[in-house]
Design an enzyme around this catalytic site. Sequence first.
Site, short mmCIF file in Angstrom:
data_model
loop_
_atom_site.label_atom_id
_atom_site.label_comp_id
_atom_site.label_asym_id
_atom_site.label_seq_id
_atom_site.Cartn_x
_atom_site.Cartn_y
_atom_site.Cartn_z
N ARG A 236 0.85 -1.18 0.00
CA ARG A 236 0.00 0.00 0.00
C ARG A 236 0.90 1.24 0.00
O ARG A 236 1.96 1.26 0.63
CB ARG A 236 -0.92 0.02 1.24
CG ARG A 236 -2.04 -1.00 1.19
CD ARG A 236 -3.09 -0.64 0.15
NE ARG A 236 -4.21 -1.57 0.12
CZ ARG A 236 -4.29 -2.63 -0.68
NH1 ARG A 236 -3.29 -2.92 -1.50
NH2 ARG A 236 -5.36 -3.40 -0.67
N GLU A 265 -4.33 7.44 -5.31
CA GLU A 265 -4.40 6.79 -6.62
C GLU A 265 -5.66 7.20 -7.36
O GLU A 265 -6.74 7.17 -6.75
CB GLU A 265 -4.33 5.26 -6.44
CG GLU A 265 -3.03 4.80 -5.84
CD GLU A 265 -2.93 3.31 -5.60
OE1 GLU A 265 -1.81 2.79 -5.46
OE2 GLU A 265 -4.00 2.65 -5.54
N HIS A 287 -0.24 0.40 -9.97
CA HIS A 287 -1.03 -0.53 -9.16
C HIS A 287 -1.53 -1.71 -10.00
O HIS A 287 -2.72 -2.03 -10.02
CB HIS A 287 -2.22 0.19 -8.50
CG HIS A 287 -2.71 -0.51 -7.27
ND1 HIS A 287 -3.19 0.15 -6.17
CD2 HIS A 287 -2.81 -1.84 -6.97
CE1 HIS A 287 -3.56 -0.72 -5.24
NE2 HIS A 287 -3.33 -1.94 -5.71
#
Length: 320
Positions: A236, A265, A287
Amino acid sequence: MSLPTVVFLDRATIPRHISLPSLNFAHHWQEYELTSPDQVVERLAGADIAITNKVRLTADVLAQLPQLRLIAVSATGVNNVDVDYCRLHKIAVCNVQGYAVQSVPEHVIGMLFALRRNLLGYHQDIAAGEWQRNKQFCFFTHPIGDIAGSTMGIIGSGTLGKATAQLAKALGMQVLLAEHKGAQHCRAGYTPFEQVVANADVLSLHCPLTDSTHHLLSTDEFALMKPNAILINTGRGGLVDEQALVDALKQRRIAGAGVDVFTQEPADRNNPLLANMELPNLLLTPHVAWGSDSAIERLVAILIDNIEGFIAGESRHRLV
């Protein structure tokens, strides 16, 4: 009895070339590519089942959705859902686990090879004409290291951390599993957190983001790391102080970093990592470590199975 309504709030989180299996019960289906915060209540009005990956379902939102019976999260993390509210108001919550046990570790190892062999730096040098100016069949402007014989420190020893450890051992690496930061006692098979940070040639993050793990790595931790160390974060974004990481890279306190996750994000140019992405020792991906085709196919299969299990009165990956 009316048919249950299923609403997928952010279908765009599943690539279009991956098809969703059909639910095996009669229902109404609605899906939206993306859903902004001010659209959530309207789109879930009358819904029995909500599917969300990252759309936030807070207590304020859920209080306006009395018909909602199930929140099916199409990911492992459920920090975007007020689970306490769901527990109190008998809204079931399920998630998807174990789908990326190959994808994430392979992404970690891919980043590791790219950084340890300085592939980005050499690519940039060729683009800048360094090879042509050098007039040699090869040239060495960046150090190239071997993987075998080095030490990988793993912070977060769940399914993904252990799978990454297995791949690292297959490459001839020694693996250290980190105990929780600040722990008074060390479990068998684990090494104190600070010792792992100080001794690892590669540090790979796989722990959840909580109040206690926020900025788990910052200036003090980077000062402990070896100058040849590489950090890889597929966990994370908030686990790492991003500005401190950029400072450590620029000052060569560590050798490189591979980052797949960000504090916000999608990240924008205000993020210090994106603002410095020309650094040859910084590798960024958006990601996607979890997102091999086979992993996403497993994810959607589990997601649909969770929903069908709920309708059948069974508990599948239920958190609440």
